[in-house]
Structures are given as structure tokens and as C-alpha cells.
Design an enzyme around this catalytic site. Structure first.
Site, PDB file in Angstrom:
ATOM      1  N   ALA A  38       0.850  -1.202   0.000  1.00 22.52           N
ATOM      2  CA  ALA A  38       0.000   0.000   0.000  1.00 22.52           C
ATOM      3  C   ALA A  38       0.880   1.243   0.000  1.00 22.52           C
ATOM      4  O   ALA A  38       2.106   1.148  -0.034  1.00 22.52           O
ATOM      5  CB  ALA A  38      -0.907  -0.007   1.224  1.00 22.52           C
ATOM      6  N   ASN A  39       0.273   2.398   0.022  1.00 22.49           N
ATOM      7  CA  ASN A  39       1.041   3.646   0.160  1.00 22.49           C
ATOM      8  C   ASN A  39       0.285   4.609   1.073  1.00 22.49           C
ATOM      9  O   ASN A  39      -0.819   4.310   1.535  1.00 22.49           O
ATOM     10  CB  ASN A  39       1.355   4.263  -1.204  1.00 22.49           C
ATOM     11  CG  ASN A  39       0.104   4.657  -1.959  1.00 22.49           C
ATOM     12  OD1 ASN A  39      -0.641   5.531  -1.524  1.00 22.49           O
ATOM     13  ND2 ASN A  39      -0.145   3.990  -3.073  1.00 22.49           N
ATOM     14  N   ARG A  40       0.879   5.769   1.317  1.00 22.02           N
ATOM     15  CA  ARG A  40       0.363   6.661   2.363  1.00 22.02           C
ATOM     16  C   ARG A  40      -0.722   7.622   1.890  1.00 22.02           C
ATOM     17  O   ARG A  40      -1.140   8.495   2.634  1.00 22.02           O
ATOM     18  CB  ARG A  40       1.511   7.504   2.931  1.00 22.02           C
ATOM     19  CG  ARG A  40       2.551   6.709   3.669  1.00 22.02           C
ATOM     20  CD  ARG A  40       3.600   7.647   4.254  1.00 22.02           C
ATOM     21  NE  ARG A  40       4.774   6.938   4.699  1.00 22.02           N
ATOM     22  CZ  ARG A  40       4.846   6.276   5.850  1.00 22.02           C
ATOM     23  NH1 ARG A  40       3.812   6.237   6.660  1.00 22.02           N
ATOM     24  NH2 ARG A  40       5.956   5.651   6.186  1.00 22.02           N
ATOM     25  N   SER A  41      -1.181   7.487   0.668  1.00 25.16           N
ATOM     26  CA  SER A  41      -2.191   8.445   0.176  1.00 25.16           C
ATOM     27  C   SER A  41      -3.481   8.357   0.995  1.00 25.16           C
ATOM     28  O   SER A  41      -3.992   7.269   1.239  1.00 25.16           O
ATOM     29  CB  SER A  41      -2.494   8.154  -1.294  1.00 25.16           C
ATOM     30  OG  SER A  41      -3.607   8.925  -1.700  1.00 25.16           O
TER      31      SER A  41
END
Ligand code: C5P
Length: 405
Positions: free
Chosen positions: A206-209
Site C-alpha cells: 500500500a502507500n500513504r495516500s
């Protein structure tokens, strides 16, 4: 910004939902509006005038006779940029539809040429009564905007349709009515949030968006009259009026956009799409006891590049570029490579900028080289600047080929 300095008469009538008018008032004032509250005698049974006076821009007025001006019944309506009635009881709707001027609020409604929004709230039986529905039909025919009540718990433990719309819906409608209408009839598709690519049944890459910037663009586009579809990986409260297409992976996002983009006028790819995903996702949960797994990654499809290659004449395509160095050079190269009209570049290493923050600072780069820098501000203001640029591009497309994009 849209509401900044705008004079709004907030009419509050006598229903239990009058307490929610306090929250509506606070939100309007926070957005920069000048709120002039008018309460009916009934409303005073439900909420104290001190509360509303403390939060509004002026003290509450309740009577035709209680202020220095000899003609308050016309002055308030004449000076208003908008009259909002929340909650609006069946009595108020009937009086307004019949043109009765029995108190300060009904006088104000009759004396104004400003747009009027009514937000009915009442018990389900009253809401469904043909008299109430006929009155609403009459008001709608005359151009009055109606924010329909919601289903839910009502006073006295009843449940059904009739509960006052949520304050955020009411404020969104005020913004829509008072805002510029430069996106009426335009279908805007916005992607938001970070994609999640499965490693196994429970784990993801995943990523931090947070999705907040995409949601702000959707809300701003709605306020400017657009029809909005949000392709989203997150569960933030949906901007009122938006249609959601929930997705999780880059492949799902690509399928949703391939479906929507051919008929979209504007596509804004605010989502943080994973660049790599595991080649194989294990069916079950990978057991710890089996040792540290080797996760082989493969590139995801570049959705935006695909949309750029398939772009219709007149369609406006906007990308985002989250960078940590060489902001403009990298953004310009992406703009060209992906055949975009605009790219919104942000330096995500700067404080308060980008992922997870409520604020952002961006440079909007337009094909052809123009750039606009927006220094640190809230994401809604960034959204406004992005859509201003979208409208500029649309206007240039119109004047170039003489057709409406
Ligand atoms: O090349 P880069 O990933 O930095 O480009 C960012 C832009 O491209 C964003 O608008 C993002 O939504 C989009 N993108 C995409 N598909 C990918 C990766 C990024 O549409 N696989």
C-alpha cells in the site's frame, strides 16, 4: 473562498432539528460567509437565541419590530446573497408557497430576489402529506432549491424520512448555488486514494495516500455544477452528489477508468497508483512458520498513460506528480510522456505537503509550459486552483476549434 463575504440569511424554524442549524451556521461562518440569523417564534422553543447569536455574524432577529431599521422585513431579503431555511417546517413551506408574510422570515423570503434554499424537516407522515408535497412542488417550480430530508431517527423515537439533511450536505448545496457554474453539464471523473495490491489473503502493498486531495477536487467540481464520479480506494465521507466507484487494486482502478473515461469530459488522476505489485497473491495467509517469503514484484499498468493514449478531442486529462526532487522537470516530462493537459506537481518531502495532510502546496504545469504555483493552503483551495486551470484549458480548446469541448 466561494462563500467569502457572501451575505446569507439563515432562517431557522420551529422543529427539533433547529439545534442542527447551529452547526450549519458555524460551518458557513468558518467558510467566510456573513451569516444573518432569523428565528421564528417556534424556533425559540428549540434553540436559544444566545447560542445562534454567538456563532453567527450578527445577533439573531426574530421580529418585524425589534430593530432600529424601520423596514427590516425588506432590508434583510434585499441585501442577502442567499436565503437558507434550515430546518424548514411544513408551516413555513406552506406560508412561503402561499405568499403569506406573517413574520420576519416569511417577509424576508417574499422580499428577496436572491436564490433560496429550503431544507425541510418533519415527521414522515407530514413529509408524505400531499399538501406538503404540493407546496414543495410549487416552490421548486418557482426556482427554490430543496435539500431533501434524510431517512433516520426522528423526534419521539420514530424513524423514517424527514430528518434534516446533514449540515455538510446543506453547506455543499449553499456552495453549489453561490459558486461559479463553469462546470455545468460536464462529467468529471476523479480517482482518489492509494491502491492496495494483495500479497496474500490479509497483507497488501500500500502507500500513504489519504485520498483527501481527490475528494476535495470532487467536492469542488460538484459545487461548480459538474456531474462527478469518484473512483476511490478510501472510505471518506462521499461529497454530496458524487457517485462512488469503490476499487482496491490498480487493475480494478484501470477497469473502472477504462469504463468511465470514454464518456468523461475531464479525468483527474489524483490517486496514488502502486507502480509495482506482487506477481502472485497467495490464496490464504502466508504462515510465519514458513520463513521470510520472497515477494516478486511486477509493474502495474500505467493507467494515466493509457488514458492519454486514448484521449478524445476536447477531453481534459489531469495527472499528479508526487516528487521529492526536480519537481518541475519531472512533472513536465510526465506531462509529455502521458499526453496530459495539466499536471499537478507537489514536493511531498516539504512540511505540510501531500500525503495524509489537510494542506498541500503545488505547481500546476500546463501543456505548452505555463505554470501556476499555489503555496501551502487547504486541499479545497488547491482543488479550486486545479479546476480553474481545467476551465482555462477547456476555454482554450473551445476557442481553438470553435466547438464546445
Ligand atoms: O509516473 P508517476 O507514477 O509519478 O505519475 C503519477 C501520475 O500517474 C498520477 O496522476 C497517478 O494517478 C498516475 N499513475 C497511473 N498509473 C500508475 C502509476 C501512476 O495512472 N500505474
Amino acid at each position: 473562498m466561494v462563500l467569502h463575504g457572501r451575505r446569507i440569511v439563515l432562517g431557522v424554524t420551529g422543529g427539533i432539528a433547529a439545534y442542527k442549524a447551529v452547526e450549519v451556521c458555524r460551518r458557513l461562518v468558518d467558510a467566510g460567509a456573513h451569516v444573518v440569523p432569523v428565528m421564528t417564534a417556534g424556533a425559540e422553543h428549540f434553540v436559544g437565541r444566545t447560542t445562534l447569536s454567538a456563532l453567527a455574524s450578527e445577533p439573531v432577529q426574530t421580529s418585524l419590530w425589534d430593530e432600529a431599521s424601520p423596514i427590516p422585513h425588506t432590508r434583510l431579503g434585499q441585501q442577502a446573497d442567499l436565503v437558507l431555511v434550515a430546518p424548514a417546517t411544513a408551516r413555513l413551506l406552506a406560508a412561503y408557497a402561499a405568499g403569506l408574510s406573517t413574520d420576519l422570515l416569511t417577509n424576508t423570503l417574499l422580499a428577496t430576489r436572491a436564490p433560496v434554499i429550503v431544507c425541510p424537516a418533519m415527521h414522515t407522515e407530514m413529509w408524505e402529506n400531499p399538501a406538503v408535497q404540493d407546496n414543495l412542488a410549487t416552490l421548486r417550480r418557482r426556482g427554490v432549491q430543496v435539500v431533501e430530508p434524510e431517512e433516520g431517527r426522528l423526534a419521539g423515537g420514530d424513524s423514517g424520512k424527514g430528518r434534516l439533511a446533514a449540515p455538510e450536505r446543506i453547506v455543499a448545496e449553499v456552495e453549489r448555488v453561490l459558486g461559479p457554474k463553469d462546470l455545468v453539464g460536464v462529467h468529471v471523473v476523479v480517482s482518489a486514494g492509494g491502491t492496495r495490491e494483495p500479497i496474500d489473503a490479509v497483507r497488501v502493498v500500500a502507500n500513504r495516500s489519504s485520498g483527501k486531495q481527490g475528494y476535495a477536487i470532487a467536492a469542488e467540481a460538484l459545487a461548480r455544477g459538474a456531474r462527478v464520479t469518484l473512483v476511490t480506494t478510501v472510505e471518506l465521507p462521499l461529497p454530496p452528489g458524487a457517485v462512488a466507484r469503490p476499487v482496491e487494486t490498480a487493475a480494478e482502478m484501470q477497469a473502472a477508468l477504462d469504463d468511465l473515461a470514454p464518456t468523461a469530459d475531464v479525468v483527474v488522476m489524483a490517486a496514488a497508483v502502486a507502480d509495482f505489485r506482487p506477481v502472485h497473491a497467495a490464496d490464504g495467509k502466508i504462515k510465519k512458520e514458513m520463513g521470510v517469503p520472497e515477494i516478486v514484484l511486477e509493474p502495474t499498468p500505467d493507467i494515466l498513460a493509457g488514458l492519454g493514449a486514448a484521449k478524445r478531442p476536447g477531453q481534459v486529462l489531469v495527472g499528479f506528480a508526487a516528487e521529492t526532487s526536480d519537481l518541475i522537470a519531472n512533472a513536465e516530462s510526465k506531462l509529455r510522456r502521458k499526453n496530459l493537459d495539466l499536471i499537478v506537481a507537489n514536493d511531498v518531502s516539504a512540511p505540510g505537503v501531500g500525503f495524509q495532510h489537510d494542506t498541500n502546496a503545488v505547481t500546476i504545469v500546463r501543456a505548452g509550459g505555463d505554470t501556476i504555483t499555489v503555496s501551502l493552503t487547504d486541499k479545497r483551495a488547491i482543488a479550486r486552483a486545479v479546476l480553474d486551470s481545467v476551465c482555462d484549458v477547456r476555454a482554450a480548446l473551445t476557442s481553438f476549434d470553435g466547438t464546445q469541448p
